[in-house]
Design a protein around this motif. Sequence first.
Motif, PDB file in Angstrom:
ATOM      1  N   MET A 107       0.830  -1.208   0.000  1.00  0.00           N
ATOM      2  CA  MET A 107       0.000   0.000   0.000  1.00  0.00           C
ATOM      3  C   MET A 107       0.865   1.260   0.000  1.00  0.00           C
ATOM      4  O   MET A 107       0.555   2.236  -0.687  1.00  0.00           O
ATOM      5  CB  MET A 107      -0.940   0.002   1.208  1.00  0.00           C
ATOM      6  CG  MET A 107      -2.055  -1.005   1.123  1.00  0.00           C
ATOM      7  SD  MET A 107      -3.278  -0.874   2.437  1.00  0.00           S
ATOM      8  CE  MET A 107      -2.309  -1.148   3.899  1.00  0.00           C
ATOM      9  N   VAL A 108       1.961   1.230   0.751  1.00  0.00           N
ATOM     10  CA  VAL A 108       2.867   2.379   0.774  1.00  0.00           C
ATOM     11  C   VAL A 108       3.472   2.601  -0.610  1.00  0.00           C
ATOM     12  O   VAL A 108       3.543   3.732  -1.099  1.00  0.00           O
ATOM     13  CB  VAL A 108       3.974   2.179   1.836  1.00  0.00           C
ATOM     14  CG1 VAL A 108       5.077   3.218   1.700  1.00  0.00           C
ATOM     15  CG2 VAL A 108       3.387   2.201   3.231  1.00  0.00           C
ATOM     16  N   GLU A 121       2.193   1.716  -3.488  1.00  0.00           N
ATOM     17  CA  GLU A 121       1.135   2.204  -4.372  1.00  0.00           C
ATOM     18  C   GLU A 121       0.880   3.691  -4.137  1.00  0.00           C
ATOM     19  O   GLU A 121       0.741   4.463  -5.076  1.00  0.00           O
ATOM     20  CB  GLU A 121      -0.135   1.409  -4.146  1.00  0.00           C
ATOM     21  CG  GLU A 121      -1.271   1.781  -5.081  1.00  0.00           C
ATOM     22  CD  GLU A 121      -2.494   0.937  -4.845  1.00  0.00           C
ATOM     23  OE1 GLU A 121      -3.589   1.415  -5.210  1.00  0.00           O
ATOM     24  OE2 GLU A 121      -2.371  -0.175  -4.289  1.00  0.00           O
ATOM     25  N   TRP A 122       0.847   4.091  -2.860  1.00  0.00           N
ATOM     26  CA  TRP A 122       0.648   5.506  -2.529  1.00  0.00           C
ATOM     27  C   TRP A 122       1.790   6.377  -3.058  1.00  0.00           C
ATOM     28  O   TRP A 122       1.564   7.431  -3.618  1.00  0.00           O
ATOM     29  CB  TRP A 122       0.510   5.669  -1.014  1.00  0.00           C
ATOM     30  CG  TRP A 122       0.334   7.092  -0.604  1.00  0.00           C
ATOM     31  CD1 TRP A 122      -0.792   7.835  -0.666  1.00  0.00           C
ATOM     32  CD2 TRP A 122       1.360   7.941  -0.064  1.00  0.00           C
ATOM     33  NE1 TRP A 122      -0.549   9.089  -0.197  1.00  0.00           N
ATOM     34  CE2 TRP A 122       0.752   9.198   0.189  1.00  0.00           C
ATOM     35  CE3 TRP A 122       2.701   7.772   0.238  1.00  0.00           C
ATOM     36  CZ2 TRP A 122       1.470  10.258   0.701  1.00  0.00           C
ATOM     37  CZ3 TRP A 122       3.398   8.844   0.764  1.00  0.00           C
ATOM     38  CH2 TRP A 122       2.787  10.055   0.989  1.00  0.00           C
ATOM     39  N   LEU A 123       3.030   5.901  -2.882  1.00  0.00           N
ATOM     40  CA  LEU A 123       4.176   6.632  -3.412  1.00  0.00           C
ATOM     41  C   LEU A 123       4.106   6.755  -4.923  1.00  0.00           C
ATOM     42  O   LEU A 123       4.444   7.803  -5.490  1.00  0.00           O
ATOM     43  CB  LEU A 123       5.494   5.950  -2.992  1.00  0.00           C
ATOM     44  CG  LEU A 123       5.884   6.070  -1.531  1.00  0.00           C
ATOM     45  CD1 LEU A 123       7.096   5.191  -1.238  1.00  0.00           C
ATOM     46  CD2 LEU A 123       6.165   7.512  -1.163  1.00  0.00           C
ATOM     47  N   ASP A 142       1.335   6.772  -6.748  1.00  0.00           N
ATOM     48  CA  ASP A 142       0.246   7.715  -7.082  1.00  0.00           C
ATOM     49  C   ASP A 142       0.644   9.172  -6.826  1.00  0.00           C
ATOM     50  O   ASP A 142       0.375  10.039  -7.629  1.00  0.00           O
ATOM     51  CB  ASP A 142      -1.011   7.385  -6.298  1.00  0.00           C
ATOM     52  CG  ASP A 142      -1.645   6.057  -6.707  1.00  0.00           C
ATOM     53  OD1 ASP A 142      -1.285   5.560  -7.801  1.00  0.00           O
ATOM     54  OD2 ASP A 142      -2.449   5.532  -5.930  1.00  0.00           O
ATOM     55  N   VAL A 143       1.259   9.412  -5.699  1.00  0.00           N
ATOM     56  CA  VAL A 143       1.557  10.784  -5.289  1.00  0.00           C
ATOM     57  C   VAL A 143       2.795  11.328  -5.970  1.00  0.00           C
ATOM     58  O   VAL A 143       2.817  12.456  -6.468  1.00  0.00           O
ATOM     59  CB  VAL A 143       1.694  10.875  -3.756  1.00  0.00           C
ATOM     60  CG1 VAL A 143       2.128  12.244  -3.317  1.00  0.00           C
ATOM     61  CG2 VAL A 143       0.378  10.503  -3.085  1.00  0.00           C
TER      62      VAL A 143
END
Length: 68
Positions: free
Chosen positions: A57-58, A60-62, A64-65
């Motif tokens: 999840m981390v 994926e977030w990195l 995306d952002v």
Amino acid sequence: MDFLGTLLGEIDTSGAQELILAFFKYLSEFDIKEINFDYLGQLLTLIAPIWNPIWAMVNEWLGDVFGF
């Protein structure tokens, strides 16, 4: 301010000073070669089912952002 100055001037900090000195003395005499890391493999295997989804999840977030 006289009351606060008097109050702070009367606080005994010798115990805290001794604790800080004992901590730094322990650090100065610490030998890292004495640490046993044999359990580390088992520990990583134990927490992998919990950690891997969190890390996914981390990532994926990195992505995306920040576009990693």
